[in-house]
Structure formats: structure tokens, C-alpha cells
Scaffold this active site. Structure first.
Site, PDB file in Angstrom:
ATOM      1  N   ASP A   1       0.846  -1.193   0.000  1.00  0.00           N
ATOM      2  CA  ASP A   1       0.000   0.000   0.000  1.00  0.00           C
ATOM      3  C   ASP A   1       0.884   1.245   0.000  1.00  0.00           C
ATOM      4  O   ASP A   1       1.901   1.279   0.703  1.00  0.00           O
ATOM      5  CB  ASP A   1      -0.910  -0.020   1.235  1.00  0.00           C
ATOM      6  CG  ASP A   1      -2.019   1.003   1.152  1.00  0.00           C
ATOM      7  OD1 ASP A   1      -1.723   2.213   1.211  1.00  0.00           O
ATOM      8  OD2 ASP A   1      -3.185   0.600   1.030  1.00  0.00           O
TER       9      ASP A   1
ATOM     10  N   HIS B   1     -10.437  -5.337  -3.314  1.00  0.00           N
ATOM     11  CA  HIS B   1      -9.096  -5.449  -2.761  1.00  0.00           C
ATOM     12  C   HIS B   1      -9.174  -5.835  -1.302  1.00  0.00           C
ATOM     13  O   HIS B   1     -10.063  -5.407  -0.579  1.00  0.00           O
ATOM     14  CB  HIS B   1      -8.284  -4.159  -2.950  1.00  0.00           C
ATOM     15  CG  HIS B   1      -8.921  -2.924  -2.411  1.00  0.00           C
ATOM     16  ND1 HIS B   1     -10.012  -2.310  -3.006  1.00  0.00           N
ATOM     17  CD2 HIS B   1      -8.615  -2.164  -1.328  1.00  0.00           C
ATOM     18  CE1 HIS B   1     -10.338  -1.227  -2.324  1.00  0.00           C
ATOM     19  NE2 HIS B   1      -9.512  -1.115  -1.297  1.00  0.00           N
TER      20      HIS B   1
END
Length: 113
Positions: free
Chosen positions: A33, A104
Site C-alpha cells: 500500500d 481489494h
């Protein structure tokens, strides 16, 4: 929420945006991320255009579903999260604060959560 083919994850899948890849399979991609919320924060996405888990489980093939599920477990092993533990999270829709209209799963680890 409709699928937006120009969402950030679709652009990553097309190679238009970079990512720090952790793992890739025929049907899934995992990457770090860009705004981590834990020492380990990895996203796992299916390569197909699925908005959320309900969309994915209704439309994806058995092979895609199996691959994606296995990829989540494999990524937890790759990043060393399996021994001490980890959290998985998938937001779905506006009330859950889903920001990107592409399924996700977040994997969080590296500290007490």
C-alpha cells in the site's frame, strides 16, 4: 458502485502506474500500500474487473476465486505475518468507506492490531 476501468488498481494492472509487487499469479496481484496503516500493509487484488466481494463471488470463475483466496494466504506467508498474526480487511461500498471500486483485500501485520 459501478466498476470504473480507470480506477487506480485497473491502471496498475495495465502497467500505467507502478507498484511495489509482493506476489503475482495468473488471476491476482499483491503489492504494498502506498499509504501504509501498519508496518506491513499489502493489498491483494483480483486481475478481473470486480467491484467488491459480492460482485466477485457472483461473476468470477472458480479458478479466479481459488487463486485469489490462495494468494491472500501466500502473501501472509511471504511477508512473514503468519507466525505472529495478521488482519485481513475488505471494504465494500460507501458505508464501508470503499475508496477504489475494485475488489481489494488489505493485509495488515507487524504490530499488535
Amino acid at each position: 458502485m459501478a466498476y470504473d476501468p480507470n480506477n487506480v488498481f485497473a491502471r496498475i494492472l495495465r502497467g500505467e502506474l507502478p507498484c511495489k509487487k509482493v506476489h503475482e499469479t495468473q488471476h491476482s496481484l499483491a503489492f504494498h500500500d502506498i499509504n501504509p496503516q501498519a508496518p506491513v500493509h499489502v493489498l491483494v487484488i483480483p486481475k478481473g474487473p470486480y467491484v467488491n466481494m459480492a460482485d466477485f463471488t457472483a461473476k468470477a470463475s472458480d479458478a479466479e476465486i481459488a487463486d485469489f483466496t490462495r494468494a491472500i494466504g501466500e502473501v501472509a506467508r511471504i511477508v512473514g505475518a503468519e507466525e505472529k498474526g495478521y488482519r485481513i480487511l475488505a471494504n465494500s461500498g460507501a458505508d464501508a468507506n470503499q475508496e477504489v471500486p475494485h475488489l481489494h483485500v488489505h493485509i495488515f501485520a507487524g504490530r499488535n492490531l
